[in-house]
Write an enzyme that holds these catalytic residues in place. Structure first.
Site, PDB file in Angstrom:
ATOM      1  N   CYS A   1      -7.367 -21.949 -10.588  1.00 20.66           N
ATOM      2  CA  CYS A   1      -7.801 -22.371  -9.607  1.00 20.66           C
ATOM      3  C   CYS A   1      -9.147 -22.883 -10.823  1.00 20.66           C
ATOM      4  O   CYS A   1     -10.078 -22.976 -11.587  1.00 20.66           O
ATOM      5  CB  CYS A   1      -9.075 -22.727  -8.793  1.00 20.66           C
ATOM      6  SG  CYS A   1     -10.177 -20.649  -8.939  1.00 20.66           S
TER       7      CYS A   1
ATOM      8  N   GLY B   1       8.635 -11.626 -20.599  1.00 22.42           N
ATOM      9  CA  GLY B   1       9.233 -10.801 -19.747  1.00 22.42           C
ATOM     10  C   GLY B   1       9.155 -10.816 -18.834  1.00 22.42           C
ATOM     11  O   GLY B   1      10.446 -10.887 -17.937  1.00 22.42           O
ATOM     12  N   GLY B   2       8.230 -10.933 -18.273  1.00 21.89           N
ATOM     13  CA  GLY B   2       7.695 -10.978 -16.790  1.00 21.89           C
ATOM     14  C   GLY B   2       7.643 -12.056 -15.918  1.00 21.89           C
ATOM     15  O   GLY B   2       8.580 -12.407 -14.356  1.00 21.89           O
TER      16      GLY B   2
ATOM     17  N   ARG C   1     -15.471 -35.561   4.483  1.00 24.02           N
ATOM     18  CA  ARG C   1     -16.004 -36.857   3.333  1.00 24.02           C
ATOM     19  C   ARG C   1     -15.248 -38.572   3.870  1.00 24.02           C
ATOM     20  O   ARG C   1     -14.313 -37.797   3.457  1.00 24.02           O
ATOM     21  CB  ARG C   1     -16.146 -36.378   2.309  1.00 24.02           C
ATOM     22  CG  ARG C   1     -16.520 -36.783   0.861  1.00 24.02           C
ATOM     23  CD  ARG C   1     -16.990 -36.658   0.043  1.00 24.02           C
ATOM     24  NE  ARG C   1     -17.769 -36.750  -0.877  1.00 24.02           N
ATOM     25  CZ  ARG C   1     -17.941 -36.863  -2.531  1.00 24.02           C
ATOM     26  NH1 ARG C   1     -17.073 -35.485  -2.922  1.00 24.02           N
ATOM     27  NH2 ARG C   1     -18.884 -37.065  -3.572  1.00 24.02           N
TER      28      ARG C   1
ATOM     29  N   GLY D   1     -22.705 -37.766   6.231  1.00 24.99           N
ATOM     30  CA  GLY D   1     -22.933 -38.212   6.203  1.00 24.99           C
ATOM     31  C   GLY D   1     -23.773 -39.906   5.333  1.00 24.99           C
ATOM     32  O   GLY D   1     -24.569 -40.751   5.060  1.00 24.99           O
TER      33      GLY D   1
ATOM     34  N   GLU E   1     -19.979 -41.066   0.000  1.00 22.76           N
ATOM     35  CA  GLU E   1     -19.205 -41.131   0.279  1.00 22.76           C
ATOM     36  C   GLU E   1     -18.977 -42.257  -0.128  1.00 22.76           C
ATOM     37  O   GLU E   1     -17.021 -42.327   0.191  1.00 22.76           O
ATOM     38  CB  GLU E   1     -18.868 -40.997   1.970  1.00 22.76           C
ATOM     39  CG  GLU E   1     -19.571 -39.441   2.245  1.00 22.76           C
ATOM     40  CD  GLU E   1     -19.855 -39.897   3.603  1.00 22.76           C
ATOM     41  OE1 GLU E   1     -20.455 -39.962   4.760  1.00 22.76           O
ATOM     42  OE2 GLU E   1     -18.729 -38.630   4.322  1.00 22.76           O
TER      43      GLU E   1
ATOM     44  N   LEU F   1      13.502  -4.424 -19.476  1.00 19.82           N
ATOM     45  CA  LEU F   1      13.674  -6.395 -20.407  1.00 19.82           C
ATOM     46  C   LEU F   1      13.456  -5.455 -21.449  1.00 19.82           C
ATOM     47  O   LEU F   1      12.053  -5.664 -21.651  1.00 19.82           O
ATOM     48  CB  LEU F   1      13.559  -7.776 -19.911  1.00 19.82           C
ATOM     49  CG  LEU F   1      13.331  -8.638 -20.548  1.00 19.82           C
ATOM     50  CD1 LEU F   1      14.753  -8.726 -20.725  1.00 19.82           C
ATOM     51  CD2 LEU F   1      13.205  -9.564 -19.959  1.00 19.82           C
TER      52      LEU F   1
HETATM   53  C1  LIG Z   1      -1.277 -20.351 -11.762  1.00 18.10           C
HETATM   54  C2  LIG Z   1       0.749 -19.672 -11.978  1.00 18.10           C
HETATM   55  C3  LIG Z   1       1.244 -20.962 -12.813  1.00 18.10           C
HETATM   56  C4  LIG Z   1       2.272 -20.237 -12.844  1.00 18.10           C
HETATM   57  N1  LIG Z   1       3.335 -21.736 -13.186  1.00 18.10           N
HETATM   58  C5  LIG Z   1       5.082 -21.174 -13.583  1.00 18.10           C
HETATM   59  C6  LIG Z   1       5.638 -22.596 -14.336  1.00 18.10           C
HETATM   60  O1  LIG Z   1       4.950 -23.349 -14.119  1.00 18.10           O
HETATM   61  N2  LIG Z   1       6.839 -22.200 -14.760  1.00 18.10           N
HETATM   62  C7  LIG Z   1       7.371 -20.732 -14.804  1.00 18.10           C
HETATM   63  O2  LIG Z   1       8.575 -20.904 -15.205  1.00 18.10           O
HETATM   64  N3  LIG Z   1       6.180 -19.636 -14.621  1.00 18.10           N
HETATM   65  C8  LIG Z   1       4.958 -20.326 -14.364  1.00 18.10           C
HETATM   66  N4  LIG Z   1       4.304 -18.837 -13.994  1.00 18.10           N
HETATM   67  C9  LIG Z   1       4.978 -18.237 -13.602  1.00 18.10           C
HETATM   68  C10 LIG Z   1       4.287 -17.149 -15.175  1.00 18.10           C
HETATM   69  O3  LIG Z   1       5.809 -17.544 -16.003  1.00 18.10           O
HETATM   70  C11 LIG Z   1       5.125 -15.521 -14.738  1.00 18.10           C
HETATM   71  O4  LIG Z   1       3.780 -14.847 -13.216  1.00 18.10           O
HETATM   72  C12 LIG Z   1       4.622 -14.464 -15.894  1.00 18.10           C
HETATM   73  O5  LIG Z   1       5.088 -15.074 -17.281  1.00 18.10           O
HETATM   74  C13 LIG Z   1       4.591 -12.830 -15.916  1.00 18.10           C
HETATM   75  O6  LIG Z   1       4.264 -12.622 -16.585  1.00 18.10           O
HETATM   76  P1  LIG Z   1       3.720 -11.050 -16.582  1.00 18.10           P
HETATM   77  O7  LIG Z   1       3.566 -10.045 -17.566  1.00 18.10           O
HETATM   78  O8  LIG Z   1       2.333 -11.652 -15.643  1.00 18.10           O
HETATM   79  O9  LIG Z   1       4.588 -10.067 -15.472  1.00 18.10           O
HETATM   80  P2  LIG Z   1       4.028  -9.254 -14.740  1.00 18.10           P
HETATM   81  O10 LIG Z   1       3.433  -9.595 -13.084  1.00 18.10           O
HETATM   82  O11 LIG Z   1       3.358  -8.550 -15.055  1.00 18.10           O
HETATM   83  O12 LIG Z   1       5.145  -8.674 -13.463  1.00 18.10           O
HETATM   84  C14 LIG Z   1       6.053  -9.916 -12.969  1.00 18.10           C
HETATM   85  C15 LIG Z   1       7.316  -9.061 -13.012  1.00 18.10           C
HETATM   86  O13 LIG Z   1       8.416  -8.695 -14.046  1.00 18.10           O
HETATM   87  C16 LIG Z   1       8.160  -7.002 -13.647  1.00 18.10           C
HETATM   88  N5  LIG Z   1       7.684  -7.293 -15.464  1.00 18.10           N
HETATM   89  C17 LIG Z   1       8.101  -7.015 -16.420  1.00 18.10           C
HETATM   90  N6  LIG Z   1       7.743  -6.666 -17.402  1.00 18.10           N
HETATM   91  C18 LIG Z   1       8.925  -6.389 -17.264  1.00 18.10           C
HETATM   92  C19 LIG Z   1       9.771  -5.509 -18.520  1.00 18.10           C
HETATM   93  N7  LIG Z   1       9.764  -6.008 -19.467  1.00 18.10           N
HETATM   94  N8  LIG Z   1      10.821  -5.494 -17.913  1.00 18.10           N
HETATM   95  C20 LIG Z   1      10.880  -5.432 -16.610  1.00 18.10           C
HETATM   96  N9  LIG Z   1      10.109  -5.898 -15.654  1.00 18.10           N
HETATM   97  C21 LIG Z   1       9.276  -6.357 -16.105  1.00 18.10           C
HETATM   98  C22 LIG Z   1       6.738  -6.511 -13.551  1.00 18.10           C
HETATM   99  O14 LIG Z   1       7.492  -5.357 -12.408  1.00 18.10           O
HETATM  100  C23 LIG Z   1       7.109  -7.135 -12.092  1.00 18.10           C
HETATM  101  O15 LIG Z   1       8.089  -7.019 -11.690  1.00 18.10           O
HETATM  102  C24 LIG Z   1       3.221 -19.032 -13.050  1.00 18.10           C
HETATM  103  C25 LIG Z   1       2.066 -18.142 -12.722  1.00 18.10           C
HETATM  104  C26 LIG Z   1       1.407 -18.426 -13.005  1.00 18.10           C
HETATM  105  C27 LIG Z   1      -0.003 -17.571 -12.054  1.00 18.10           C
HETATM  106  S1  FES Z   2      -9.446 -16.671  -8.175  1.00 16.36           S
HETATM  107 FE1  FES Z   2      -8.638 -19.034  -8.713  1.00 16.36          FE
HETATM  108  S2  FES Z   2      -7.264 -18.430 -10.507  1.00 16.36           S
HETATM  109 FE2  FES Z   2      -8.791 -16.456  -9.454  1.00 16.36          FE
END
Ligand SMILES: Cc1cc2nc3c(=O)[nH]c(=O)nc-3n(C[C@H](O)[C@H](O)[C@H](O)COP(=O)(O)OP(=O)(O)OC[C@H]3O[C@@H](n4cnc5c(N)ncnc54)[C@H](O)[C@@H]3O)c2cc1C
Ligand code: FES
Length: 1324
Positions: free
Chosen positions: A53, A327-328, A904, A1078, A1254, A381
């Site tokens: 958001c 990587g995440g 609304r 209203g 509204e 990774l």
């Molecule tokens: C609102 C929102 C919308 C999104 N929309 C999309 C979308 O449309 N398409 C899409 O593909 N993705 C989407 N994502 C996903 C987003 O790409 C991932 O949340 C993000 O890339 C995760 O990366 P991070 O660094 O935050 O990982 P973290 O949250 O820090 O880690 C995620 C997981 O991976 C593990 N981890 C992280 N790095 C490594 C590593 N190098 N080696 C081993 N384990 C590891 C962690 O322990 C954990 O389990 C969205 C995310 C959010 C929050």
């Molecule tokens: S409270 Fe919605 S993005 Fe953080």
């Protein structure tokens, strides 16, 4: 600010220039938790906790030791873990300027977004483009403004915008030269936001200990390895690798880990290496950085990297991508089957990954990576390798004239991301122009996010296509094979839609080969052109929104009423200083509550227990109906039509019914305890729950509608039917619910006071009723309760009845425990208990003449009110057309769903839509243009009087006919109908529709109190019954007070507006406040304060005359000073009671909307909307314009996007930003023109004004109708291709008209049908 580094075991950072050093902290604490609980900075709000958001966004300034510079980027503080900002500087909105120092111009720009022609240029950010400015807010949700003013405010910082194109929202004087405007924009200076100690120190290994959990930031692979194989971890200690922690937005883990390992400081994980084979990217790089590196490394002539970058920019919002790592994302997909976009892209381009497990380093292909069992928590990774385009690798041999193609696709509810796709795809192909056509040397197809564990390659299709010359037969076979390959797992929603998307994308891709294109394109190249035109902003530099006109007609008759003044409090809202309930500091000893809701629709509650959790050191208190004092009663909500219990007392009657309140030492712990609650249910001996209106009819489960509320029928239905040439009998329409999605969820704070009293702060639209409920529940006299509401962070009807149980539960717990208790609902809980708009089923029979004149209509309406009562108007608005005769039967069904409430335009939005659906059906039946049927059945003044009685007013107030014509000329309606027809003739895969709709919206004016007091220094304090819920009520009240006190006619009254302060609602200070609902509360409150001012003017006039006679002139300050000495009563109280003959009146407006539907995906783009709305003599056209645009966009949500899905027990399952999609800046009309009409004098109205809150929501149906028209064209075409099913000209388009719903009606197999028609033309 202190300088120098902190010790290794201490977390150090700055917030708005204030340094914090934390020797000990729980590493699972988020930055948001910290900011809100341990700093004075409250501008970050918890809107969703999911990254969905933007309410919590802050800027992080961080030293990048590789680049040797400070970088500033935004992140969502709700997901950022506090330990990961070590050595950083955080800037919240307060840090950009505030009321005590000065608002920066950026804040002023936002605050003044609705005000015209400010002379002052805005400050900062001058280097961004308009497109970047729009994209920057693409992940931010707003439920009030409709985005246009926010977009304009942001675009006013852009270097490439003509500020005069921003409509009335121009911060420049007309005529100023652009170069001057741009050069006078100062650059944003990052150094102001950098910690003095940043650089170097944040690279070292850290160990931050809380009592049990530790956070490490290893700086080398060796340190990482040692940590992962340390005794603690090996002996079963839990470990979490972290980068951005954004995955928690999706998984919402509550686990507590012993060790958190931050991977961002290990150089190997942030590497960017390029060699002749490709590019190697560190897994800890943020997606934003990966996008930059890919763009930097995209070779001329090769689009793969830039295409991947384009696609990655649609992953989440910018503030998520800035911290979310590459990587995440891959790990989430690998371990938890997250529907990743990135994996699909990497799969097709032959990427590989390197991983470390123990001492073992491996390099494996993406396919192998995905096919392995979920990696364990000690496997890391390291890098991702993306190869350069290498035809040899793909083919084994290279043919020089091969065309190498790469394309990516995603179909998602929002084009710019922040919405997971229904399906994504990436296609890589090597095509060779053969003498017979285009030969597929090689093709690789990957599809993901369609309801399988991982993205997959469509090998069979690849094999089939390889070596084939593209032809219609080949394509036909390939699409059949693909349909068989892209199959969602059981239970996936819209499974057939998802596979049809895959077919559509393959078809679209192959069309790009010109030799086949001529055979199969059928206008697909046009689609491509249009797509790039329309999506230009998504991948290119075109702004999302084109310039639009907002025309307001202000009046000076009651100056300053009528002026487009900026909204009072807007600046402190923009800077984040405005205090909402949850921003009030917690009193000493404060406890926190969370509710436990039923997960059964009808069940006896035998007991509740809370499961142990390591975080819950103390057993929380559980408050139930048994804790209600014996003098009190189990009541949680009161409305005009009855009440509802606070707690399910013995039997829970719906999912979401509140069973108990759990109270703990922190909000987090209270939420955790509620999540860990185990409720023992028993359904023995109970009837099955009633979950549909049909079951309610079967079991006669209805609420009684008091006769005085039952609307009047019009004319003789039987006679009207007898006169009809045609009849449609018993047609059915169903409408679902809608969630309010206010940004501030329900919250309250209750503080026990002396002598058995209770002070409650609540975010409520109805503090008066909240007050009564609390007193009744506690069993105390009403004078023992005091309820305060300063402002509400969005209400839309959801903070009326539904806010009451929250404040009452807090009051009850505070009363029992004799300690302050506060609570805010997390988004999921809020959505589950909210109830929302009333779903309904309408069955109608209509008679009409051959010329389209409707002669009679009967409606049977079944309203699903859940466990609540009805509070809405259906028929008033339904009378927008001359139906000849109108009769109806209403049944308000009591079902086992959470109680619905007056969202609304309650009932009205449904009624207006049903009216249009009937008109459209009549037009389809007669096979004539629907606009002609609308024209034929619009009211004359005589028929209006017949249908709407006294509400119709005088004939000169009936402005609809002129509005109807005006909106047509403003939108160039007739000409555009022809253009749409032309467009549809020349495009097979895109269809357009255009629609014009009227509204006749009846409102009811209710009584309201007001109080005006003048203080010694001449400043004025005002209290009103209405609540400021973002609708600008306070601003209008201030304007009216300034005008009305100005009638004293002495010197110094010109600036009275600035002397007025409207203060919060205090139910003991101002009684009889009622509900803010209203659309008419602003005008009633204005009328009330006007009465007060008249009394004050009357009291002051004799003194003024005396002073004037003595001194020749008198100014305001002197007058008030003397009035104090002369003991004139300078406080006046009043209750405005509307004249019973003028309580109801009609509002008129009309809209034209044009949309474009993509037949391959079902996506709808709103190309343009024009609105004309009669605001009477608007009290504040800027505020009304905001209301008009905001309401329209909320209506768009209802009609086009917001899927309120429930499970079979009635629990809302679309319960967060991941699944419930309100409109965003990329889904509103690209061009949005609004004219606020000043229709002059209205004798019976408050200062000649009319409502704006509204009615405009109803006009959003114009987009739905236009979409239906476009679908109609698609179906005609489908029929011409020989389809038999799904081509009828009469059809119903669901509300909301989501992509799957639209695609379904355009033909899930439209591509196959088309190919068949080309293959066997004779059969058609
Ligand atoms: C609102 C929102 C919308 C999104 N929309 C999309 C979308 O449309 N398409 C899409 O593909 N993705 C989407 N994502 C996903 C987003 O790409 C991932 O949340 C993000 O890339 C995760 O990366 P991070 O660094 O935050 O990982 P973290 O949250 O820090 O880690 C995620 C997981 O991976 C593990 N981890 C992280 N790095 C490594 C590593 N190098 N080696 C081993 N384990 C590891 C962690 O322990 C954990 O389990 C969205 C995310 C959010 C929050
Ligand atoms: S409270 Fe919605 S993005 Fe953080």
């Amino acid at each position: 600010m202190e300088s120098g580094g902190a010790g290794d075991d201490c977390l150090a950072f700055e917030v708005n220039g204030r340094r914090f050093e934390l020797p000990e902290i729980d590493p699972s604490t988020t930055l948001l938790d910290f900011l809100r609980s341990r700093t004075p900075f409250k501008s970050v709000k918890l809107g969703c906790g999911e990254g969905g958001c933007g309410a919590c966004v802050v800027a992080v300034s961080k030293y990048d030791s590789t680049l040797k510079k400070v970088e500033t980027f935004t992140v969502s503080s709700c997901l950022t873990l506090i330990c990961s900002i070590n050595g950083c500087s955080i800037t919240t909105s307060e840090g950009l300027g505030n009321a005590k120092t000065d608002f920066t111009r950026s804040i002023k720009a936002l605050a003044n977004a609705e005000k015209s022609q400010l002379a002052e240029p805005p400050n900062g950010f001058s280097k961004i483009t308009a497109s970047e400015a729009e994209k920057a807010i693409a992940g931010n949700l707003c439920r009030c403004t409709g985005y246009r003013p926010i977009a304009d405010a942001c675009k006013s910082f852009a270097a490439d915008v003509d500020l005069e194109d921003l409509g009335i929202n121009s911060f420049w004087r007309k005529g100023d030269k652009n170069e001057k405007k741009v050069s006078s924009l100062p650059l944003y200076s990052r150094k102001d936001h950098a910690c003095s100690y940043m650089g170097g120190e944040c690279r070292s290994t850290r160990l931050l200990n809380s009592k049990k959990n530790s956070w490490y930031s290893p700086a080398s692979v060796e340190e990482l390895h040692n940590l992962l194989h340390s005794d603690t971890v090996v002996k079963d200690g839990s470990v979490k690798l972290v980068v951005g922690n954004t995955a928690n937005g999706y998984y919402k883990e509550t686990e507590v880990y012993d060790i958190y390992i931050d991977l961002r400081y290990i150089p190997e994980l942030s590497v960017v290496k390029r060699d002749e084979s490709g590019i190697e990217l560190g897994a800890a790089l943020s997606i934003s950085k990966v996008v930059v590196y890919l763009r930097e490394n995209s070779e001329s002539g090769e689009h793969v990297f830039s295409k991947i970058a384009d696609h990655m920019e649609k992953v989440a919002a910018g503030f998520v991508r800035n911290s979310a790592s590459l990587g995440g994302n891959l790990i989430m997909a690998q371990k938890k089957y997250f529907p990743s976009d990135i994996v699909t892209l990497l799969l097709v381009v032959g990427a590989s990954v390197s991983i470390m497990s123990g001492h073992k380093h491996e390099k494996i292909t993406m396919e192998e990576f995905l096919s392995r069992p979920p990696l364990d928590s000690q496997t890391v990774l390291f890098t991702v390798h993306i190869p350069f385009l290498d035809l040899k690798r793909i083919n084994g041999s290279v043919q020089t004239s091969s065309r190498f193609m790469f394309e990516t696709y995603r179909a998602a509810p929002r084009p710019l991301g922040n919405a997971l796709p229904y399906l994504n795809a990436a296609i890589l192909a090597d095509i060779f122009p053969d003498t017979n056509g285009s030969l597929v040397n090689n093709i690789q197809l990957a599809f993901g996010a369609y309801g399988t564990k991982h993205a997959t390659r469509a090998r069979k299709v690849e094999e089939y296509l390889t070596g084939k010359v593209l032809s219609l037969e080949v394509l036909d076979e390939a699409t059949k094979l693909l349909k068989g390959a892209v199959v969602s797992e059981e239970g996936t929603s819209h499974a057939a839609y998802r596979s049809s998307l895959a077919v559509g994308f393959l078809f679209e891709f192959l069309n790009s080969f010109s030799s086949v294109g001529s055979a199969i394109s059928g206008g697909l190249s046009n689609k491509k052109q249009n797509d790039s035109l329309l999506e230009g902003a998504v991948t290119g530099n075109q702004p999302l929104l084109s310039s639009a006109k907002q025309v307001v007609e202000s009046s000076r008759e009651y100056h300053p009423v009528g002026e487009p003044m900026p909204k009072f409090g807007a600046a402190i809202q923009a800077s984040g200083e405005a205090v909402f309930v949850d921003d009030i500091p917690s009193p000493t000893d404060c406890l926190y509550g969370a509710i436990i809701c039923s997960t059964k629709p009808l069940a006896r509650v035998k007991g509740i227990s809370i499961k142990n959790h390591p975080r819950l050191a103390q057993a929380p208190d559980v408050i139930t109906a048994k804790d209600i004092p014996k003098e009190g009663k189990n009541v949680g909500c009161l409305t005009l039509f009855g009440g509802e219990p606070l707690f399910a007392d013995d039997i829970a009657k719906c999912c979401g019914d509140i069973i108990a309140l759990v109270v703990a030492d922190t909000q987090k712990n209270a939420n955790l305890a509620a999540k860990n609650a185990v409720v023992d249910y028993d359904t023995a001996g109970l009837d099955p729950p009633i979950l549909t209106v049909e079951e309610a009819v079967e079991r006669s489960s209805f609420y009684h509608v008091p006769p005085f509320l039952y609307p009047q029928t019009v004319g003789d239905f039987a006679k009207g039917m007898a006169e009809a040439d045609h009849k449609i009998l018993s047609d059915e329409i169903r409408l679902g619910s809608q969630y309010y999605f206010y940004m501030e969820t329900q919250r309250a704070l209750a503080v026990p006071d002396e002598d058995n009293c209770m002070v409650v702060y609540t975010s409520s639209q109805s503090p008066k009723y909240a007050h009564r409920v609390i007193a009744q529940c506690l069993g105390v006299p009403e004078h023992n309760v005091r309820v305060h509401t300063r402002r509400v962070g969005g209400g839309f009807g959801g903070k009326s009845s539904k806010a009451m149980p929250i404040s009452t539960a807090c009051a009850l717990a505070a009363y029992k425990l004799q300690r302050p208790v506060r609570m805010y609902l997390d988004r999921k809980t809020d959505m589950i208990i909210a109830g929302g708009r009333h779903p309904m089923k309408i069955t109608y029979s209509v008679g009409f003449k051959s010329d389209g004149k409707i002669t009679a209509l009967h409606l049977d309406v079944l309203v699903n009110a859940g466990m609540g009562t009805l509070s809405f108007d259906f028929i008033g608005v339904f009378k927008k057309y001359d139906w000849g005769a109108l009769s109806f039967d209403f049944k308000i069904c009591r079902t086992n769903h959470s109680s619905k409430s007056a969202m609304r335009a309650p009932g009205e939005v449904q009624a207006s839509y049903i009216a249009e659906a009937i008109i459209e059906n009549v037009a389809s039946w007669l096979a004539v243009d629907v606009d002609s049927i609308r024209n034929r059945n619009l009211h004359s003044y005589e028929s209006l009087k017949l249908f709407c009685g006294g509400a119709s007013g005088e004939s000169d107030e009936f402005t609809l006919p002129s509005i109807w014509d005006k909106v047509a000329s403003m939108s160039n309606f007739d000409q555009r109908i022809l253009s749409v027809e032309q467009f549809n003739r020349s495009n097979l895969w895109l269809k357009r529709g255009i629609s014009r709709l009227p509204i006749v919206h009846e409102v009811l004016v209710r009584s309201a109190p007001g109080k005006v007091s003048i203080l010694w220094d001449g400043s004025i304090v005002v209290e009103v019954g209405g609540i400021e819920i973002g609708q600008g009520l306070w601003t209008k009240v201030k304007q009216v007070v300034a005008y009305a006190l100005g009638q004293i006619q002495c010197d110094g009254t010109e600036d009275l507006f600035d002397k007025v302060r409207v203060v919060q609602m205090d139910t003991l200070s101002l009684i009889q406040g009622g509900s803010t609902a209203g659309s008419t509360t602003s005008e009633s409150s204005c009328a009330a304060v006007r009465l007060c001012c008249s009394v004050l003017v009357e009291r002051l006039t004799p003194l003024k005359e005396t002073l004037k006679a003595d001194t020749g002139s008198v100014d305001w300050k002197t007058l008030i000073l003397q009035a104090n000495y002369a003991a004139v009563n300078l406080a006046a109280n009043s209750l405005f009671v509307p004249d019973p003959t003028a309580m109801k009146y009609l509002n008129y407006g009309a809209a034209v909307s044009e949309v474009e539907v993509d037949i391959l995906t079902g996506g709808t783009k709103i190309l343009r909307t024009d609105i004309v709305y009669d605001c009477g003599q608007s009290m504040n056209p800027a505020v009304d314009l905001g209301q008009i645009e905001g309401a329209f966009v909320q209506g768009l949500g209802f009609f086009m996007q917001e899927e309120y899905s429930t499970d079979s027990d009635g629990t809302m399952v679309a319960d967060g930003t991941w699944t419930y999609k309100i409109p965003t800046i990329d889904t509103i009309p690209k061009q949005f023109n609004v004219q606020v009409l000043n229709s002059g004098h209205h004798q019976q109205r408050v200062l000649s004004s009319k409502a704006s809150g509204e009615p405009l929501l109803l006009l959003a149906a114009s987009v739905h109708c236009a979409t239906r028209a476009a679908i109609g064209e698609a179906r005609k075409q489908l029929k011409s291709w020989g389809a038999v099913e799904g081509t009828e000209s009469t059809f119903q388009l669901d509300v909301p008209a989501t992509m799957p719903a639209v695609k379904q009606l355009c033909g899930l197999d439209s591509v196959e049908t088309y190919l068949q028609s080309r293959l066997s033309p004779s059969q058609n």
